[in-house]
Design an enzyme around this catalytic site. Sequence first.
Site, mmCIF file in Angstrom:
data_model
loop_
_atom_site.group_PDB
_atom_site.id
_atom_site.type_symbol
_atom_site.label_atom_id
_atom_site.label_comp_id
_atom_site.label_asym_id
_atom_site.label_seq_id
_atom_site.Cartn_x
_atom_site.Cartn_y
_atom_site.Cartn_z
ATOM 1 N N TYR A 60 22.668 7.256 50.147
ATOM 2 C CA TYR A 60 22.901 5.820 49.988
ATOM 3 C C TYR A 60 23.987 5.343 50.953
ATOM 4 O O TYR A 60 25.073 5.918 51.013
ATOM 5 C CB TYR A 60 23.310 5.462 48.545
ATOM 6 C CG TYR A 60 22.214 5.677 47.510
ATOM 7 C CD1 TYR A 60 20.904 5.950 47.881
ATOM 8 C CD2 TYR A 60 22.499 5.605 46.153
ATOM 9 C CE1 TYR A 60 19.908 6.150 46.937
ATOM 10 C CE2 TYR A 60 21.509 5.797 45.201
ATOM 11 C CZ TYR A 60 20.215 6.076 45.603
ATOM 12 O OH TYR A 60 19.241 6.267 44.657
ATOM 13 N N HIS A 133 16.920 14.801 44.917
ATOM 14 C CA HIS A 133 16.507 13.401 45.083
ATOM 15 C C HIS A 133 14.992 13.281 45.246
ATOM 16 O O HIS A 133 14.358 12.433 44.616
ATOM 17 C CB HIS A 133 17.223 12.822 46.311
ATOM 18 C CG HIS A 133 17.317 11.340 46.332
ATOM 19 N ND1 HIS A 133 18.257 10.674 47.067
ATOM 20 C CD2 HIS A 133 16.593 10.379 45.724
ATOM 21 C CE1 HIS A 133 18.111 9.364 46.898
ATOM 22 N NE2 HIS A 133 17.102 9.164 46.095
ATOM 23 N N ARG A 134 14.440 14.093 46.137
ATOM 24 C CA ARG A 134 12.974 14.174 46.288
ATOM 25 C C ARG A 134 12.618 15.627 46.495
ATOM 26 O O ARG A 134 13.388 16.374 47.134
ATOM 27 C CB ARG A 134 12.487 13.321 47.477
ATOM 28 C CG ARG A 134 12.458 11.847 47.151
ATOM 29 C CD ARG A 134 11.708 11.004 48.168
ATOM 30 N NE ARG A 134 11.732 9.610 47.754
ATOM 31 C CZ ARG A 134 10.827 9.027 46.979
ATOM 32 N NH1 ARG A 134 9.790 9.712 46.551
ATOM 33 N NH2 ARG A 134 10.940 7.758 46.640
ATOM 34 N N GLN A 269 24.442 -5.989 42.260
ATOM 35 C CA GLN A 269 25.832 -5.864 42.719
ATOM 36 C C GLN A 269 26.639 -7.074 42.274
ATOM 37 O O GLN A 269 27.669 -7.405 42.884
ATOM 38 C CB GLN A 269 25.859 -5.717 44.237
ATOM 39 C CG GLN A 269 25.085 -4.501 44.744
ATOM 40 C CD GLN A 269 25.612 -3.191 44.190
ATOM 41 O OE1 GLN A 269 26.751 -2.820 44.472
ATOM 42 N NE2 GLN A 269 24.814 -2.494 43.397
ATOM 43 N N ARG A 273 25.385 -10.661 36.772
ATOM 44 C CA ARG A 273 24.028 -10.192 36.465
ATOM 45 C C ARG A 273 24.049 -8.914 35.647
ATOM 46 O O ARG A 273 23.149 -8.671 34.840
ATOM 47 C CB ARG A 273 23.229 -10.009 37.752
ATOM 48 C CG ARG A 273 22.706 -11.337 38.263
ATOM 49 C CD ARG A 273 21.977 -11.168 39.552
ATOM 50 N NE ARG A 273 21.259 -12.371 39.911
ATOM 51 C CZ ARG A 273 20.721 -12.588 41.091
ATOM 52 N NH1 ARG A 273 20.828 -11.669 42.030
ATOM 53 N NH2 ARG A 273 20.096 -13.702 41.355
HETATM 54 N N1 LIG Z 1 15.668 8.172 42.951
HETATM 55 C C1 LIG Z 1 15.199 7.327 43.823
HETATM 56 O O1 LIG Z 1 14.366 7.673 44.689
HETATM 57 C C2 LIG Z 1 15.674 5.915 43.761
HETATM 58 C C3 LIG Z 1 15.062 4.920 44.548
HETATM 59 C C4 LIG Z 1 15.537 3.598 44.425
HETATM 60 C C5 LIG Z 1 16.580 3.325 43.535
HETATM 61 N N2 LIG Z 1 17.168 4.321 42.809
HETATM 62 C C6 LIG Z 1 18.246 4.085 41.832
HETATM 63 O O2 LIG Z 1 17.906 2.962 41.035
HETATM 64 C C7 LIG Z 1 18.956 2.004 41.125
HETATM 65 C C8 LIG Z 1 18.406 0.616 40.941
HETATM 66 O O3 LIG Z 1 17.444 0.322 41.977
HETATM 67 P P1 LIG Z 1 17.278 -1.170 42.458
HETATM 68 O O4 LIG Z 1 18.555 -1.636 43.036
HETATM 69 O O5 LIG Z 1 16.057 -1.259 43.261
HETATM 70 O O6 LIG Z 1 17.085 -1.865 41.020
HETATM 71 P P2 LIG Z 1 16.618 -3.281 40.503
HETATM 72 O O7 LIG Z 1 17.527 -3.567 39.361
HETATM 73 O O8 LIG Z 1 15.143 -3.238 40.294
HETATM 74 O O9 LIG Z 1 16.873 -4.309 41.692
HETATM 75 C C9 LIG Z 1 18.157 -4.780 41.997
HETATM 76 C C10 LIG Z 1 18.004 -5.938 42.947
HETATM 77 O O10 LIG Z 1 17.460 -7.039 42.212
HETATM 78 C C11 LIG Z 1 18.233 -8.197 42.488
HETATM 79 N N3 LIG Z 1 18.185 -9.105 41.341
HETATM 80 C C12 LIG Z 1 17.652 -10.345 41.381
HETATM 81 N N4 LIG Z 1 17.752 -10.948 40.196
HETATM 82 C C13 LIG Z 1 18.369 -10.094 39.374
HETATM 83 C C14 LIG Z 1 18.745 -10.149 38.008
HETATM 84 N N5 LIG Z 1 18.512 -11.226 37.253
HETATM 85 N N6 LIG Z 1 19.341 -9.082 37.453
HETATM 86 C C15 LIG Z 1 19.580 -7.998 38.195
HETATM 87 N N7 LIG Z 1 19.256 -7.876 39.513
HETATM 88 C C16 LIG Z 1 18.647 -8.918 40.097
HETATM 89 C C17 LIG Z 1 19.617 -7.666 42.749
HETATM 90 O O11 LIG Z 1 20.328 -8.606 43.525
HETATM 91 P P3 LIG Z 1 21.919 -8.880 43.276
HETATM 92 O O12 LIG Z 1 22.626 -7.666 43.701
HETATM 93 O O13 LIG Z 1 22.166 -10.066 44.158
HETATM 94 O O14 LIG Z 1 22.079 -9.196 41.816
HETATM 95 C C18 LIG Z 1 19.320 -6.409 43.533
HETATM 96 O O15 LIG Z 1 19.118 -6.706 44.903
HETATM 97 C C19 LIG Z 1 19.579 2.280 42.493
HETATM 98 O O16 LIG Z 1 20.885 1.774 42.621
HETATM 99 C C20 LIG Z 1 19.578 3.784 42.505
HETATM 100 O O17 LIG Z 1 20.631 4.294 41.735
HETATM 101 C C21 LIG Z 1 16.718 5.606 42.919
#
Ligand SMILES: NC(=O)c1ccc[n+]([C@@H]2O[C@H](COP(=O)([O-])OP(=O)(O)OC[C@H]3O[C@@H](n4cnc5c(N)ncnc54)[C@H](OP(=O)(O)O)[C@@H]3O)[C@@H](O)[C@H]2O)c1
Length: 303
Positions: A60, A133-134, A269, A273
């Site tokens: 990350y 991770h993968r 972030q 939210r």
């Molecule tokens: N293992 C893997 O391969 C893998 C892959 C991807 C992710 N992950 C993990 O999963 C975590 C979450 O993934 P993700 O960031 O894609 O998750 P997500 O919660 O589906 O998406 C977050 C994004 O949605 C936006 N967003 C828009 N409206 C929102 C609302 N009402 N509430 C919350 N967020 C909102 C956020 O923007 P703002 O920041 O502006 O609120 C942010 O850009 C990662 O941080 C990581 O730890 C793991």
Amino acid sequence: MTWEEENLVNAAPRWLGDRQIGALGFGCWRLVGNDTQAATRLISSALDLGMTLIDNADVYGLDWGGTAFGESERLLGSVLAQNPTLRDKMVLASKGSILPGVPYVANAAYLNAACDASLQRLQSTHIDLFQIHRPDMFTHPEETAAALDGLVAAGKISMVGVSNYTPAQIHALRGFLQAPLVSLQSQFSVSTLDILRNGTLDLCMETGMTPLAWSPLAGGQIVSGDQQPAALSAALDALAARENVDRAAIALGFILAHPSACVPLIGSQSSARLEAATAALNVCLTRRDIYQLIEASEGVALP
Ligand SMILES: NC(=O)c1ccc[n+]([C@@H]2O[C@H](COP(=O)([O-])OP(=O)(O)OC[C@H]3O[C@@H](n4cnc5c(N)ncnc54)[C@H](OP(=O)(O)O)[C@@H]3O)[C@@H](O)[C@H]2O)c1
């Protein structure tokens, strides 16, 4: 209460091995840059809201405006160095095995070096949950397992998990691993339903692994409606109006309703939210609501 009124949403803390964590976790994929104070505020908010699993990965830092492999761990490490009391309030999770340009490596030499590098960046004596991770399909699971057991024995990691593994890959790794496999991180949201039926969540329930749902809001698209079926957005909105919450809370509640006691990893972030996301813990979703969301997401009636 009749069966029809039963609320499937399970907001109770989850067990991750012998550690208890909140039903919602916080993900660091989008935590980049070098503003330690802002990152401290965000991590503190997450912990105060009960998001005690803090999920990071060595890779990350290469997206979302970040510039380097390790950047997110480095930023979290500087938060921990400046605020050592936060370390005890969290279950610190990280991952290794993705190396851009390769792109997967989970042999012993690499995992040992990757774990040491993560510990250094995180400025921590140990990682509570270290995840592959993968899957590296070209390392024998016996070697990966031995490396992970060695890291546990050395006290560098406390618990072992995997991410993006198929059920068969998990079986193979578990066959060689002495440490219990406590978690499986997979993509799961109301718009990405594969793990409901491909054996992943069933295996979690069979073995007691805690499922961790990545991109629980499909990276925000569930909230914006971008590339989502209109019927899904409409179904989420109807339930959100009934429950007096927003779309995100219903989408997160959907994940919390699965009987595997899944933990959505919230990726926002924004402290506001993160706080709004906790409304998911109080929504009521019945079996009928859940299947209605699945039908709206898939665009076909269930048989
Ligand atoms: N293992 C893997 O391969 C893998 C892959 C991807 C992710 N992950 C993990 O999963 C975590 C979450 O993934 P993700 O960031 O894609 O998750 P997500 O919660 O589906 O998406 C977050 C994004 O949605 C936006 N967003 C828009 N409206 C929102 C609302 N009402 N509430 C919350 N967020 C909102 C956020 O923007 P703002 O920041 O502006 O609120 C942010 O850009 C990662 O941080 C990581 O730890 C793991």
